[in-house]
Write a protein that holds these residues in place. Structure first.
Motif, short mmCIF file in Angstrom:
data_model
loop_
_atom_site.label_atom_id
_atom_site.label_comp_id
_atom_site.label_asym_id
_atom_site.label_seq_id
_atom_site.Cartn_x
_atom_site.Cartn_y
_atom_site.Cartn_z
N ARG A 1 0.85 -1.20 0.00
CA ARG A 1 0.00 0.00 0.00
C ARG A 1 0.89 1.24 0.00
NH1 ARG A 1 -5.02 -0.44 1.79
NH2 ARG A 1 -5.25 1.45 0.57
N VAL B 1 -0.58 4.51 1.20
CA VAL B 1 -0.63 4.61 2.67
C VAL B 1 0.76 5.02 3.19
CG1 VAL B 1 -0.95 3.31 4.82
CG2 VAL B 1 -2.50 2.94 2.87
N TYR C 1 1.78 -10.43 -0.40
CA TYR C 1 2.50 -9.33 0.25
C TYR C 1 3.58 -8.78 -0.67
CZ TYR C 1 0.40 -10.68 4.72
OH TYR C 1 -0.48 -10.95 5.73
N MET D 1 -4.48 -12.50 -2.39
CA MET D 1 -4.93 -11.65 -1.29
C MET D 1 -4.16 -12.06 -0.03
SD MET D 1 -8.93 -11.06 -0.64
CE MET D 1 -9.58 -9.74 0.34
N PRO D 2 -3.41 -11.14 0.56
CA PRO D 2 -2.62 -11.51 1.74
C PRO D 2 -3.52 -11.96 2.89
CG PRO D 2 -2.02 -9.33 0.95
CD PRO D 2 -3.25 -9.73 0.22
N PRO D 3 -3.04 -12.87 3.71
CA PRO D 3 -3.86 -13.38 4.82
C PRO D 3 -4.40 -12.26 5.71
CG PRO D 3 -1.82 -14.63 4.63
CD PRO D 3 -1.73 -13.53 3.65
N ALA D 4 -3.55 -11.27 6.01
CA ALA D 4 -4.02 -10.20 6.91
C ALA D 4 -5.11 -9.38 6.25
CB ALA D 4 -2.85 -9.30 7.29
N VAL D 5 -5.00 -9.18 4.95
CA VAL D 5 -6.01 -8.41 4.23
C VAL D 5 -7.31 -9.20 4.15
CG1 VAL D 5 -6.58 -7.40 1.98
CG2 VAL D 5 -4.29 -7.09 2.94
N GLY E 1 -10.60 -0.72 15.69
CA GLY E 1 -9.67 -1.81 15.39
C GLY E 1 -9.53 -2.07 13.91
N ASP F 1 -8.44 -1.12 10.19
CA ASP F 1 -7.37 -0.24 9.71
C ASP F 1 -7.47 -0.10 8.19
OD1 ASP F 1 -4.82 0.84 8.89
OD2 ASP F 1 -4.11 0.33 10.90
N PRO F 2 -7.54 1.13 7.67
CA PRO F 2 -7.68 1.30 6.22
C PRO F 2 -6.52 0.68 5.44
CG PRO F 2 -7.27 3.40 7.31
CD PRO F 2 -7.55 2.41 8.38
N ALA F 3 -5.34 0.55 6.09
CA ALA F 3 -4.20 -0.04 5.38
C ALA F 3 -4.47 -1.51 5.02
CB ALA F 3 -2.95 0.05 6.23
N LEU F 4 -5.38 -2.14 5.76
CA LEU F 4 -5.70 -3.54 5.49
C LEU F 4 -6.94 -3.70 4.61
CD1 LEU F 4 -5.06 -4.91 9.08
CD2 LEU F 4 -3.76 -5.52 7.05
N LEU F 5 -7.51 -2.59 4.16
CA LEU F 5 -8.74 -2.64 3.38
C LEU F 5 -8.54 -1.93 2.05
CD1 LEU F 5 -11.11 -1.76 6.36
CD2 LEU F 5 -10.90 -4.00 5.26
N PRO F 6 -7.83 -2.59 1.13
CA PRO F 6 -7.50 -1.90 -0.12
C PRO F 6 -8.68 -1.74 -1.07
CG PRO F 6 -6.68 -4.15 -0.15
CD PRO F 6 -7.24 -3.92 1.22
N ASP G 1 -10.52 -4.92 -6.77
CA ASP G 1 -9.77 -4.52 -7.96
C ASP G 1 -10.71 -4.08 -9.09
OD1 ASP G 1 -6.92 -5.06 -7.29
OD2 ASP G 1 -7.83 -6.95 -6.73
#
Lengths: 950, 163
Positions: A603, A606, A773, B73-77, B141, B143-148, B151
């Motif tokens: 990102r 960001v 990632y 898609m990354p696991p955290a995302v 909790g 976070d916009p960084a995890l919500l892209p 596509d």
């Protein structure tokens, strides 16, 4: 050394003056006459200049007559002339002058005739004569009258020197007469920085401004100070601070004492009081320190100014200061001790009451002669250092001054050392700060007293006091990589031991020290040794609610979560960190960690938002460390975006700041960033010497893989293979810390380049869960190398998994396109084109390969990736060849088809190829048939769609 | 349950329990979304993670939005997206149950990509729904960084439904 004047190399900064005097000498040889007066303060270089002129005169056979006035009371009249004329006939003329007790008019008549005889005797000698009379400020009236009488006589150049700071009556009237007779005056001025640098060229350049400031540019003082530095053996080292640390040279002390002796008692007091006041004073200070009323004070200041000991500073008429710091120091050092102490005590009280301006702390330090006054000075210094937080060097100077006091209790010494260590760390001087912390720990960690405070053990600290001092000492140096952590770890261990014994309920402090212990252990021992310490530190911190404890515990937790699986947790930790009200750098770390996480998530927008925030945070903190982080991150983002020139500039700024922080890992981080920059720029060979000069990094597998990739880029396959073997031996056991992902991704690329299927296979399996990632470190990331899918593509390529490799590169291309990571998109697209072209399935997708290679070439050309551009051009050439081969055309048919595409007629083609038109017609028919076209005009369209045929 | 999304002219990979024929409104794609009880295998097979019928039973849904998270898609995302679906977006969609007919959430393990298919009564309703989602405040909790975000989003007309 002046050109053509080999013996006047001491005349630094006096080119104009010696040139003018040489011209006078030449004129005198030609028959004219002149008198020149060299004026200036003591030490300014009058005698040196006159001596240089005398040397030049003798070398050109001009006789030189020299004399010097003497301050002794019994010195006879005309004494300088007696010396100058010794051995000449004119000496007898002066000796024949009658004694001074006769008739005044008759005496003047005798004197006039004698002066005229001397003048005639000296004048008109072929080739001229030089007369040099020195120290005319001590000369009698007759000496100056004879000099005036001689002025302008043909063939005589008379040069007189005098101190402009001394104007006795004889000199005052003599100067009037000389001026009337046509004597010329040269006022010698102080040196500038250029001259100081020239004479002290062997001294560390950092001293040059100190020398200039301290000496006021007076040449004698500059030379004395430089000689003092050499004698002390510190000339080659940088200065420890902005001030002069080595006292007043004896020569200046003597000169100053002599000048003071010539003042009235009130003026002498005023000068002394100005020295006590710190170098500048006015009526207010003189009232406090000498009990002088306004009129007397003003008269005293005027007298001191006339003597050159003080100068008016304005705009208030009473404000006066020393012309340079060394003079102030000389006056101060020359004051009797009792007067100094009493003066500073009075000044401290006056500053405290507002009767006098300035800082009380200086005066308190100068009058600290017993326990109560020392305690007052120590506490004033601690308060002043706290107030001077924005200027750490000033804070350290004040604290060191307090530490230099004799008999300061150990508890106070610890407090002063810790305050100084904190100031030094803020100034980027980590090593110095750590040395102070170790000193504090050694003071506080001595044998335990039986119970409670025990002054007899020499520490003056009870158990909790010891624990507190050790805890503070362990917490000063933080956030750095490299060998400092071994010392930090030792400090933290000692502090934890003391805290367990003396402060078991102090959750906040225990949390902080435990967190510090965690971070230092991770750096000094290894990531896998962390155990439950981060969680325990966080538990204690939350229980305490202390922001500082939470700050340190969050740092430890962030470090523990620095592996690729911890990215979401790190975002949460970063958010909590940024929200902490203190310490002031909480926002710095929170922002940095969000950039780390944003890199891993791909990102970039960001990360850019956070970078803007980082700039604000760094400006607010003002620390070199904070600015370094900002610029290195700006460089990393510019690299990822493909703005390579901007990356270079930001990296240069960061490197300058890194050198100021003394953090060795900061320098290594620059190497890691620049290695990637150079690789993209096709300049990898420049990095090999940098890597070779990084022995400290040799312990890190991330370094091995990075060096291997660079060696591969420069074509040194054996060296790269050696690095791959080195990393393959440890790859499966690497801790999943913040370095794991970049290390494994570089290893995959290395494996692909060297065709190591085993390493490729392992990397492919290990990296698959992280395909979404981007490649970035999880704690203090240096750069972001694009999508992990590209590394997966390399791994699959190495493992012989062609389909998977193409899919991974396509995924990487899509991800890097979405993120706007242009250099990496180019690399992914290029490799994808190469793999499509190399597809052995029977029908490679040449159109898709061509589209990728074309865009890769355009981007590589635009952002400056010459290696990628060469590869893209090679791929495009290969695609053209493959297309041609696919048509089934013979070489001759391809040649003719290319000409058809250019619109040439059969006759034209036949002429060019030396064939018959009938043969060409046959070839054209074959071309159209093989390409599936009906008309020759369609060939141009086919070429436009499928690429050139030759 | 599984799903396939294939061109209309492709043979069905397995027996389907439901079948939606979709015609792209602003493009040339014609596809058939099929739901299967058995595993249809193959590279275009999706796992149906959630199937949320929202509207009244038997309500006619005329349009569908296919929202694609291309992946990998990354696991955290993915975790963050799932939480957003479950805790924030899902409840908001449920509140619009009269106009939103059904939501399918599909996951493809090997490609690590996700598709959300939203059926609605008409296009304005669909767009209103998107605007509502975009305006939702993030939960504590999140976070916009995890919500892209997705596509791409494609809108289809539902031309036939077979069950």
């Amino acid at each position: 050394m002046l050109p053509g004047m080999p013996h006047v190399d001491l005349l630094v900064g006096r080119t104009a003056e010696i040139t003018a005097l040489t011209a006078d000498l030449d004129a005198v040889r030609g028959g004219t006459g002149a008198t020149v007066l060299l004026a200036g303060e003591p030490g300014i270089g009058k005698t040196t200049l006159a001596a240089a002129l005398a040397t030049l005169a003798r070398e050109t056979d001009v006789p030189v007559l020299t004399g010097r006035a003497d301050p002794e009371v019994g010195t006879p009249p005309l004494w300088p002339w007696w010396q100058a004329l010794h051995g000449r006939p004119e000496h007898g003329v002066l000796a024949a002058l009658p004694a001074a007790d006769g008739d005044a008019a008759a005496l003047l008549g005798h004197r006039l005739r004698a002066f005229e005889a001397v003048a005639r005797g000296l004048a008109d000698r072929p080739g001229g004569t030089l007369v040099v009379l020195e120290d005319l400020h001590w000369a009698d009236e007759a000496t100056l009258a004879l000099l005036a009488h001689l002025t302008g006589r043909p063939g005589v150049l008379a040069v007189g020197t005098y101190r402009s700071t001394e104007r006795p009556p004889a000199l005052r009237s003599g100067l009037v007469a000389l001026d009337r007779a046509g004597a010329r005056r040269i006022d010698l001025t102080a040196w500038t920085g250029t001259e100081v640098a020239a004479v002290a060229a062997d001294v560390h350049p950092g001293w040059h401004p100190v020398l200039l400031r301290t000496s006021g540019g007076v040449p004698l003082h500059v030379r004395e100070l430089a000689a003092t530095l050499r004698a002390a053996g510190v000339a080659a080292d940088p200065p420890p601070g902005p001030g002069w640390p080595l006292g007043v040279p004896a020569s200046l002390a003597d000169i100053t004492a002599d000048r003071l002796d010539r003042l009235s008692p009130a003026a002498r007091d005023a000068v002394g009081a100005t020295a006590i006041a710190g170098g500048e004073a006015g009526c207010a200070e003189l009232a406090v320190l000498c009990d002088l009323d306004t009129d007397t004070a003003l008269a005293a200041l005027d007298e001191a100014a006339a003597a050159g000991l003080l100068v008016a500073t304005g705009p208030a008429p009473d404000r006066h200061a020393f012309p340079h710091a060394l003079l102030r120091d000389a006056v101060h050092a020359g004051l009797p001790a009792a007067r100094r102490v009493a003066g500073h005590r009075a000044a401290a009280a006056a500053v405290a009451s507002g009767a006098m301006g300035g800082e009380a702390v200086t005066h308190l330090l100068a009058c600290a002669t017993d326990a109560p006054s020392r305690a007052a000075a120590v506490h004033a210094c601690l308060a002043a250092a706290a107030a001077a937080r924005a200027t750490p060097d000033r804070a350290v100077a004040v604290l060191d001054a307090a530490l230099a006091l004799p008999g300061v209790p150990v508890a106070d010494r610890c407090a002063l050392q810790l305050a100084a260590a904190e100031a030094e760390f803020a100034a980027g001087l980590a090593e110095a700060a750590l040395a102070r912390c170790t000193a504090v720990a050694d003071l506080a960690d001595g044998p335990d007293p039986a119970d409670g405070p025990d002054p007899a053990d020499g520490t003056g600290l009870d158990g909790p006091g010891r624990a507190d001092a050790l805890a503070r000492a362990s917490l000063v140096v933080r956030g750095l990589g490299g060998p400092v952590n071994t010392t930090v770890l030792d400090l933290a261990r000692r502090a934890l031991r003391r805290l367990a014994a003396h402060a078991p309920d102090d959750d906040a402090t225990r949390a902080r020290v435990l967190a510090q212990h965690t971070l230092a252990a991770a750096e000094a021992i290894g990531f896998d040794e962390l155990g439950d310490d981060p969680a325990e530190a966080f538990r204690l911190a939350e229980r305490s609610g202390d922001p500082l404890a939470l700050f340190d515990a969050l740092r430890a937790r962030q470090h523990a979560a620095s592996g690729p699986d911890g990215v979401a947790e790190r975002l949460d930790i970063a958010r909590r960190m940024a929200e902490l009200p203190r310490p002031p750098d909480a926002a710095l770390w929170g922002t940095l960690w969000r950039i780390d996480a944003a890199f891993q998530l791909g990102r970039i927008t960001v990360a850019e938002t956070e970078l803007a925030r980082l700039a604000v945070v760094a400006d607010r903190l003002g620390w070199p460390l904070a600015h370094w982080h900002h610029h290195r991150m700006a460089a990393a983002i510019a690299l990822l975006r493909g703005r390579l020139q901007e990356c270079e500039h930001q990296a240069d700024v960061a490197l300058d700041l890194a050198r100021r922080t003394e953090d060795v890992s900061a320098i290594a981080i620059d190497g890691a960033l620049r290695a990637e920059l150079r690789r993209l720029q096709g300049r990898s060979p420049e990095m090999l010497p940098v890597f070779a000069a990084s022995p400290a990094a040799e312990a890190l597998p991330i370094f091995w893989s990075a060096v291997g990739v660079t060696q591969l880029a420069v074509g040194d396959e054996p060296a790269a293979r050696s690095r791959l073997a080195q990393i393959a031996a440890v790859l499966t056991g690497l801790p999943r810390d913040g370095r794991w992902l970049p290390t494994v991704c570089d290893s995959a690329e290395l494996a692909a380049g060297l065709g190591d299927a085993d390493v490729g296979q392992w990397c492919h399996e290990a990296l698959t869960p992280y395909a979404g990632y981007f490649v970035a470190g999880g704690s203090g990331s240096v750069r972001c190398d694009g999508s992990v899918s590209r590394a997966l593509g390399h791994a699959a390529d190495a493992a012989g998994l062609a389909d998977a490799a193409r899919r991974h590169f396509a995924d990487a291309l899509a991800a890097e396109d979405r993120a706007g990571a242009l250099p990496y998109r180019t690399l992914s697209e290029l490799r994808l084109a190469e793999l499509l072209l190399a597809d052995r399935s029977g029908s490679p997708d040449l159109d898709t390969a061509a589209a990728h290679a074309t865009r890769a070439a355009a981007t590589a050309r635009r952002i400056g990736m010459p290696d990628a551009l060469r590869r893209a051009d090679a791929a495009l050439t290969a695609i053209t060849r493959a297309r041609s081969e696919r048509t089934g055309l013979t070489p001759r048919e391809r040649e003719i088809a290319a000409m058809l595409a250019e619109g040439r007629t059969n006759r034209d083609i036949a002429t060019r190829l030396v064939l018959s038109e009938r043969t060409v017609e046959t070839h054209v028919a074959n071309v159209l048939g093989k390409l599936g076209l009906a008309r020759r005009a369609q060939v141009a369209g086919w070429v436009a769609e499928h690429g050139p045929l030759r | 349950m599984y799903a396939t999304i294939l061109p209309t002219d492709a043979a069905p990979p397995a027996a389907a329990t439901e079948e939606f024929t979709l015609r792209q409104i602003a493009g040339p794609r014609d596809v058939v979304l099929r739901l299967h009880d058995g595993d249809p295998t193959g590279t275009d097979r999706w796992i149906v993670e959630t199937d949320s019928p929202l509207g009244p039973p038997g309500a006619k849904t005329a349009v569908a939005a296919v929202v694609t998270f291309s992946g990998p898609m990354p696991p955290a995302v993915r975790e963050a997206a799932d939480r957003a679906d479950h805790d924030r977006i899902g409840p908001a969609m449920a509140a619009r149950a009269t106009s939103t007919g059904r939501v399918l959430r599909l996951w493809q393990e090997d490609q690590q990509r996700k598709v959300v298919v939203v059926f609605a009564v008409d296009q304005p309703t669909l767009h209103d729904g998107f605007r509502t989602i975009e305006a939702l405040e993030l939960l504590p909790g999140e976070d916009p960084a995890l919500l892209p975000g997705p596509d791409h989003v494609e809108i289809f007309e539902v031309t036939a439904v077979t069950s």
